[in-house]
Scaffold this active site. Sequence first.
Site, short mmCIF file in Angstrom:
data_model
loop_
_atom_site.label_atom_id
_atom_site.label_comp_id
_atom_site.label_asym_id
_atom_site.label_seq_id
_atom_site.Cartn_x
_atom_site.Cartn_y
_atom_site.Cartn_z
N ALA A 72 0.85 -1.19 0.00
CA ALA A 72 0.00 0.00 0.00
C ALA A 72 0.89 1.24 0.00
O ALA A 72 1.97 1.24 0.58
CB ALA A 72 -0.91 0.00 1.23
N ASP A 73 0.41 2.27 -0.67
CA ASP A 73 1.12 3.55 -0.66
C ASP A 73 0.15 4.67 -1.02
O ASP A 73 -0.92 4.40 -1.56
CB ASP A 73 2.30 3.55 -1.62
CG ASP A 73 3.44 4.43 -1.12
OD1 ASP A 73 3.16 5.56 -0.65
OD2 ASP A 73 4.60 4.00 -1.20
N GLN A 74 0.56 5.88 -0.70
CA GLN A 74 -0.25 7.06 -1.00
C GLN A 74 0.55 8.06 -1.79
O GLN A 74 1.77 8.19 -1.59
CB GLN A 74 -0.71 7.76 0.28
CG GLN A 74 -1.92 7.17 0.92
CD GLN A 74 -2.37 8.00 2.11
OE1 GLN A 74 -1.56 8.41 2.93
NE2 GLN A 74 -3.65 8.22 2.22
#
Length: 196
Positions: A72-74
């Site tokens: 996951a990353d933003q």
Amino acid sequence: MTPARFILASKSAARREVLTNAGVTFEVQVAGVDEDALKTPGVDPRQLAIDLAKAKALAVSAQHPDAVVLGADQTLAFDGGLVSKALNLDQAKARLASMRGLPHQLHSGVALAQGGEILWADADTAHMVVRDFSDAFLDAYIAHEGDELLHCVGSYRLEGMGSQLFDKVDGDYFTVLGMPLWLVLDKLREFKVLPE
């Protein structure tokens, strides 16, 4: 049937808390991916969030091929560009001041991998409008949150005092925290990590 082993490939405390609060059993292994290598000029921020999530999921999946791995990353898109995490509190303060009264988009990318292959990847976007806060509020906010702000791409934590920074948020709360939870839970059921 025994659920598949599940690993979160992220060091984010917010993501760990979201999964824990949702009753998901998981292990954590930080992927150690060179994120800057994927941040090429002109890259689409939403696609970058997905690509970073894939890279993290694949890196950990290569070490644990039996497990289902969640990367996951933003990314944050503001004023036509891509915003990275602040390196110090002065940068965080300047960034927040520049965003005052303006909108931005926060993209949360997620990917599941198993056996060194991507099973699924997607992203969700929250549209955020920062309020026109005072300099006094900004000073108080920086003093209260401190170095925690350096772990967040937007230099804010919505689950903390950062909620006071905004006039409006269109999008899922969990997406803002760093994980589009409903999408993830649905896929964890599909891939037998969670019961249907």
